[in-house]
Design an enzyme around this catalytic site. Sequence first.
Site, PDB file in Angstrom:
ATOM      1  N   ASN A   1      -2.622   9.203   1.126  1.00  0.00           N
ATOM      2  CA  ASN A   1      -1.401  10.013   1.174  1.00  0.00           C
ATOM      3  C   ASN A   1      -1.788  11.272   1.944  1.00  0.00           C
ATOM      4  O   ASN A   1      -1.975  12.353   1.386  1.00  0.00           O
ATOM      5  CB  ASN A   1      -0.908  10.346  -0.225  1.00  0.00           C
TER       6      ASN A   1
ATOM      7  N   LYS B   1      -1.400   4.869   5.852  1.00  0.00           N
ATOM      8  CA  LYS B   1      -0.513   4.287   4.842  1.00  0.00           C
ATOM      9  C   LYS B   1       0.897   4.692   5.237  1.00  0.00           C
ATOM     10  O   LYS B   1       1.190   5.881   5.356  1.00  0.00           O
ATOM     11  CB  LYS B   1      -0.862   4.868   3.469  1.00  0.00           C
TER      12      LYS B   1
ATOM     13  N   GLU C   1       5.337   3.811  -1.175  1.00  0.00           N
ATOM     14  CA  GLU C   1       5.223   4.787  -2.257  1.00  0.00           C
ATOM     15  C   GLU C   1       5.561   6.201  -1.794  1.00  0.00           C
ATOM     16  O   GLU C   1       4.854   7.156  -2.125  1.00  0.00           O
ATOM     17  CB  GLU C   1       3.796   4.773  -2.840  1.00  0.00           C
TER      18      GLU C   1
ATOM     19  N   ARG D   1      -2.522   0.000   6.890  1.00  0.00           N
ATOM     20  CA  ARG D   1      -2.500  -0.714   5.604  1.00  0.00           C
ATOM     21  C   ARG D   1      -1.265  -1.605   5.478  1.00  0.00           C
ATOM     22  O   ARG D   1      -0.167  -1.229   5.906  1.00  0.00           O
ATOM     23  CB  ARG D   1      -2.555   0.267   4.434  1.00  0.00           C
TER      24      ARG D   1
ATOM     25  N   ARG E   1       8.144  -8.056  -5.227  1.00  0.00           N
ATOM     26  CA  ARG E   1       7.222  -7.106  -4.624  1.00  0.00           C
ATOM     27  C   ARG E   1       6.008  -7.792  -4.019  1.00  0.00           C
ATOM     28  O   ARG E   1       5.505  -7.375  -2.980  1.00  0.00           O
ATOM     29  CB  ARG E   1       6.796  -6.083  -5.682  1.00  0.00           C
TER      30      ARG E   1
ATOM     31  N   LYS F   1      -4.859  -5.564   0.799  1.00  0.00           N
ATOM     32  CA  LYS F   1      -5.486  -5.576  -0.531  1.00  0.00           C
ATOM     33  C   LYS F   1      -5.866  -7.005  -0.913  1.00  0.00           C
ATOM     34  O   LYS F   1      -5.210  -7.961  -0.485  1.00  0.00           O
ATOM     35  CB  LYS F   1      -4.525  -5.012  -1.575  1.00  0.00           C
TER      36      LYS F   1
ATOM     37  N   ASP G   1      -1.520  -5.126  -6.748  1.00  0.00           N
ATOM     38  CA  ASP G   1      -2.179  -3.829  -6.681  1.00  0.00           C
ATOM     39  C   ASP G   1      -3.442  -3.792  -7.543  1.00  0.00           C
ATOM     40  O   ASP G   1      -3.480  -3.067  -8.531  1.00  0.00           O
ATOM     41  CB  ASP G   1      -1.199  -2.725  -7.115  1.00  0.00           C
TER      42      ASP G   1
ATOM     43  N   GLU H   1      -9.569   1.570 -11.043  1.00  0.00           N
ATOM     44  CA  GLU H   1      -8.295   2.201 -11.407  1.00  0.00           C
ATOM     45  C   GLU H   1      -7.616   1.476 -12.563  1.00  0.00           C
ATOM     46  O   GLU H   1      -7.096   2.098 -13.479  1.00  0.00           O
ATOM     47  CB  GLU H   1      -7.359   2.215 -10.182  1.00  0.00           C
TER      48      GLU H   1
ATOM     49  N   HIS I   1      -0.096  -6.078 -14.451  1.00  0.00           N
ATOM     50  CA  HIS I   1       0.667  -4.832 -14.485  1.00  0.00           C
ATOM     51  C   HIS I   1       1.214  -4.506 -15.868  1.00  0.00           C
ATOM     52  O   HIS I   1       2.352  -4.043 -16.007  1.00  0.00           O
ATOM     53  CB  HIS I   1       1.832  -4.947 -13.483  1.00  0.00           C
TER      54      HIS I   1
END
Lengths: 722, 722
Positions: free
Chosen positions: B229, B306, B310, B343, B355, B379, B384, B412, B540
């Site tokens: 970001n 990116k 998001e 990405r 998604r 990825k 994610d 994460e 998730h």
Amino acid sequence: MTMSRALIGVLCLAIAEFAAAGMARAEDGHELWLRYQPVSEPMAAHYRQSASELVVADKTPTIAIAQEELVRGLSGMLGKPLSVVPAATQDGAVVLAVTGRSQAISDLRLPMAGLGDEGFLIRSATWQKHKVTVIAANTDVGVLYGAFRYLRQIQTRQSTADLDVRDMPRVKVRILNHWDTLVRFGANAAGMSLWDWSKLPAWRDPMYAEYARANASIGINAVVPNQINAEPEMMTPMYLRKVAALADVFRPYGIKIYLSARVTAPIQLGGLKTADPLDPAVKKWWADKVNEIYTYIPDFGGFLVKADSEGEPGPNEYKRTQADGANVLADALKPHGGILIWRAFVYSNDPNWDRVKQAYDVFTPLDGKFRDNVIVQVKNGPLDFQPREPFSPLFGGAPKTNIGMEVEVVKEYLGGATHLFYLGAYWQEVLETDTYAKGKGSLVASVIDGTVFNQRLTAFAGVANIGTDRDWCGSTFNQANWYSFGRLAWDPHASARVIAADWAAMTFTPDTAFIGPVVDTMMASREADADFMMPLGLAHQFATGHHYGPEPWGDSAPRADWRPVAYNGADKGGIGVNRTVTGTNYVSQYAPPVAARFSDLKRIDDKYLLWFHHLPWDYRMKSGLTLWDELMCHFDRGVTEVRKMQKTWAALKPYVDEQRFAKTTVFLAMQESEAVWWRDANIAYFQSVSGLPLPEGVAPPAHPLSWYKALNKELKYPVYPF
Amino acid sequence: MTMSRALIGVLCLAIAEFAAAGMARAEDGHELWLRYQPVSEPMAAHYRQSASELVVADKTPTIAIAQEELVRGLSGMLGKPLSVVPAATQDGAVVLAVTGRSQAISDLRLPMAGLGDEGFLIRSATWQKHKVTVIAANTDVGVLYGAFRYLRQIQTRQSTADLDVRDMPRVKVRILNHWDTLVRFGANAAGMSLWDWSKLPAWRDPMYAEYARANASIGINAVVPNQINAEPEMMTPMYLRKVAALADVFRPYGIKIYLSARVTAPIQLGGLKTADPLDPAVKKWWADKVNEIYTYIPDFGGFLVKADSEGEPGPNEYKRTQADGANVLADALKPHGGILIWRAFVYSNDPNWDRVKQAYDVFTPLDGKFRDNVIVQVKNGPLDFQPREPFSPLFGGAPKTNIGMEVEVVKEYLGGATHLFYLGAYWQEVLETDTYAKGKGSLVASVIDGTVFNQRLTAFAGVANIGTDRDWCGSTFNQANWYSFGRLAWDPHASARVIAADWAAMTFTPDTAFIGPVVDTMMASREADADFMMPLGLAHQFATGHHYGPEPWGDSAPRADWRPVAYNGADKGGIGVNRTVTGTNYVSQYAPPVAARFSDLKRIDDKYLLWFHHLPWDYRMKSGLTLWDELMCHFDRGVTEVRKMQKTWAALKPYVDEQRFAKTTVFLAMQESEAVWWRDANIAYFQSVSGLPLPEGVAPPAHPLSWYKALNKELKYPVYPF
């Protein structure tokens, strides 16, 4: 026999060399002033005579720490292992003795009365037919303090023969305030917050004990781990379990945990509709919460509160006084022996009320209205930790209130991590000032230690500069500020120069050829930054949004009393702020002799001049120079002083390990760049206002004023811009 | 003579013991896998035979690093200093040789062709009448890699006689992505960001070089220091000077700096009205900015972007494709040899668009439209970084695009700092999966290394787990994830088990009695967390707002595709998400043989079952159990596995130093508590949905569901709550 001795000799050499190599590798500053480097002969032989063995009778957790420290320190410095025995077996024993548990104290009739629960006695004596050194105290922690004191004797190369040291702290609460958030943002310029809440209470990081040990070595006995803009979550059971784990680690080091508390916690945590301190439900909520906290931490120290300040809520919202706000918490803490520390850093939005007057105006009418377990914590100056401020008039101005002092150990306004700025010299300047509160000799230090007004509950608070950086403080010389804070909190009358010399000896080398120049540099550092940043009583000339870099032209902050221009008052006619009777009359908050001196242009010290007076540029200074010329010379002298510091440091290379030498060298170069930046930005701005030529010998700025203004616009974050 | 030998013997013992004591003190994990502990005899004697001296002809900065590493490593492991000479003087010399600069290569006619600019050869030979070991490469960095490889031979107790090792990386860009902000907030679960922007470029913290060294030891050759970001300030001159200083430190270690770039930088920095990639002013701005960057960093690697994800801006805002967005940057970089990494983590706000389908749907129509210096970074899974996902269908799905893989080295979603979770096993599971993109044998690893589609520009990216924590990664076992990332980026076909064994030997001890159990534990750790968190293809299920703790009941996130309930699809009738042709048809993004297997309830691996199918609770599993019973058993087995890991670790105490043993022990206990928390919260929630009884042997949750829901409300931050 001869071979054997030779063997031992060679072995010792080999080990010493290996140790030296090992130490050299590890010179990253992590060991602070507790390095315990080998003492060379013949001094080591002298010390060995009074350190042959360690006598420890009963090993409580705190005594175990004292023992470990003495073994580590004496073994490291004297090059031989130190055996621990239950009773003295030979001359030279060091005996740890606690009143009521040690035969040595009664046998030798040691004068323990008056030492209190933190003082100690170190005395050479003959006991049970052996020459011994007794480290005696009424409590375990007193012995621990004595052990560190005894080690310091060797670290600084004082004799350990015929010792008779009697010492005790002059201030009761010697407390570090960590301005750390729960997500570990630390306002310490030295990395993240030490407290890893995400893994507590399960994981007790070894650094917690290392930190406690360093504090104990300089007598710090209290810690507030969370920031003053308190997050209420800290008082939930989940976090109290974590805090309790920290308290468990700190306890044997004689350190109590306090917490910053938020005045509105009864609303946020308790679901109440109000946080009015006089509301019965609010009182009950605090009493219940405090009772709950003591179930987690039986020796909890108490609360620190920031209220009605910089957006933090406070009793003003409910038309209550600061005393009302403080007393409800104090009452809740009282049954447990807890203390309530209430900060005097209160100021309103009233633009006509000189900001530096407000704390005094708010708190003096409340003098006598605070409970006896309340301490009002007052910043050293009336503004906000500026490079120089006159002492706060609350020192001496509230005789029936427990007044504590708050200083910043972190150099928020003084170059962040990098500048060499010895705060001991800064604090001493404040502490040795006479308030005249009860006539001549009423030093700030004597107000703080309680002697002026027979204040029983005393406190000295430092905003910690300690973080996760490997060297704890971001630079080696920042460690001196942690160290000197502890020493001055223990004794506010102590000499900053002596403390600096002790620190330098322990941190680097006791070689006098090193100590002399480095202590001179540390003492001079105090004036260097003041000179290039804001000499002659100027203040608050920092960039808006953060406190890094010069912005004397700053006029865009939302509040007038956040704007640099309001603090320099510079215009075509002159510079300074009139705070005399003809101005804001701030000066009248001081005792008459002090007020008279500050008001009198003939008697006021130049260093406070523009804090109290607005004067024309051609005002003739004591030096004979005009105010304009003298101001320009100060800016320039700041740079010259930093360059002197660089030169001194460069010459000390032979005495310092490579790693710490290199880092300080780079940091001094950064300080020099920033000094030039400050000097030039200051000169460019003030010249744009006065239109006057520079005095001879002062070079013009490297860039036009617009360049410095543009640079600040790029400085979104406080980062080195060159 | 005899005495002298005895003396030497005793001395050696003394020094060894002292060294051991010193090492024991320092076992804080900082040394990573580069500890170089003494090798015991007779192995050390064997190694000394082929490590008598080091021959270094010309000392470039990189060769100097290789030399320093070999001296440090061989001296440390073999207990004698290693002399460095310009030409071999004795048998056993280690010779560093670079093509075109070393006589050894031509004399010995070493087959250097095909080694490229990063490969190396380690060969035992006779040269200039001495038996030598040549470490040869076409470049300096090849020699550095070879030096680390040679040291590993000893660290893992392989022979160094008759060596003939030929190795080169199979992937070109082996890159760490640091998700660090400019104010040093690091998403690494291991402290602050390493990069102290506030003091750069003046102060180059020694840890930068230490970090680069560790990377070089495992072949990592690229670093993005700033978060995806991206903050546009990073591309201003003030920060480019800082980045250039980092690049200077990294360069001799073979590491190039890349920067995350923000698509809207032309607006924010350039003052343009648009960031439309097809706007000529935008193209010019990027070209100019890239040219400027190369004046600071002549070997700048390129950008990582990116976009349209998001909240980050992207070409979609201007109705342009991802290829349009990427190509403008790629064109700017091309003249300098720079690379643009784009990405694939793009997803829209369309709630009807599954998604996990979006990246494939967006990028496959653009296949062939990207410039040849663009890498699309995908990825490992389509969602994610969940505990388990099927491989992303973009691997194999875009034959004319340079596809790189992105994995999270930071855990994460996998227990943050504390859990023992060996990601090597996780990544191997993905890499060894067959995509069938060009028929059987088109493994994901072979897509990544470029062999399936003759892709010349290849990349393997890891989101770094490295921060300022003393042990770099927050825990010792997290270091294994950094290590295995480097090894798998070098060779995606490598065995995770072999890598784990190498790592454990280098990090702890090569004792096989230790290696066996610890590697078994590492390999098993992969399934343990998947079991107690989200077995059978669930994903998730994390608490909303942060990714810590269970929240299978979560239905409050603002977007449906952020809600755990959408990913478990549990209701009275059953559980799972239908992604077959009768559902979202995600499955059709795979090659037909793969799609067929995932679609077929008889052939699909249980571990992906609920990712692709919604099934009734009483669905009969291959095991014979009902789906309900099997799900419950998985939750329970996760806890059992963690307890096994604890038991194994406890038994390994004799092999591990006290400090690292204790920390891992505490972390495993925390993992066990959290495993119980996950198991019980999962069971409580799913039982509230299904209404079914627990199978025999599975204990009911310790608390009612409401307790777990209440706990999550207290968890404002991801902290250990017990």
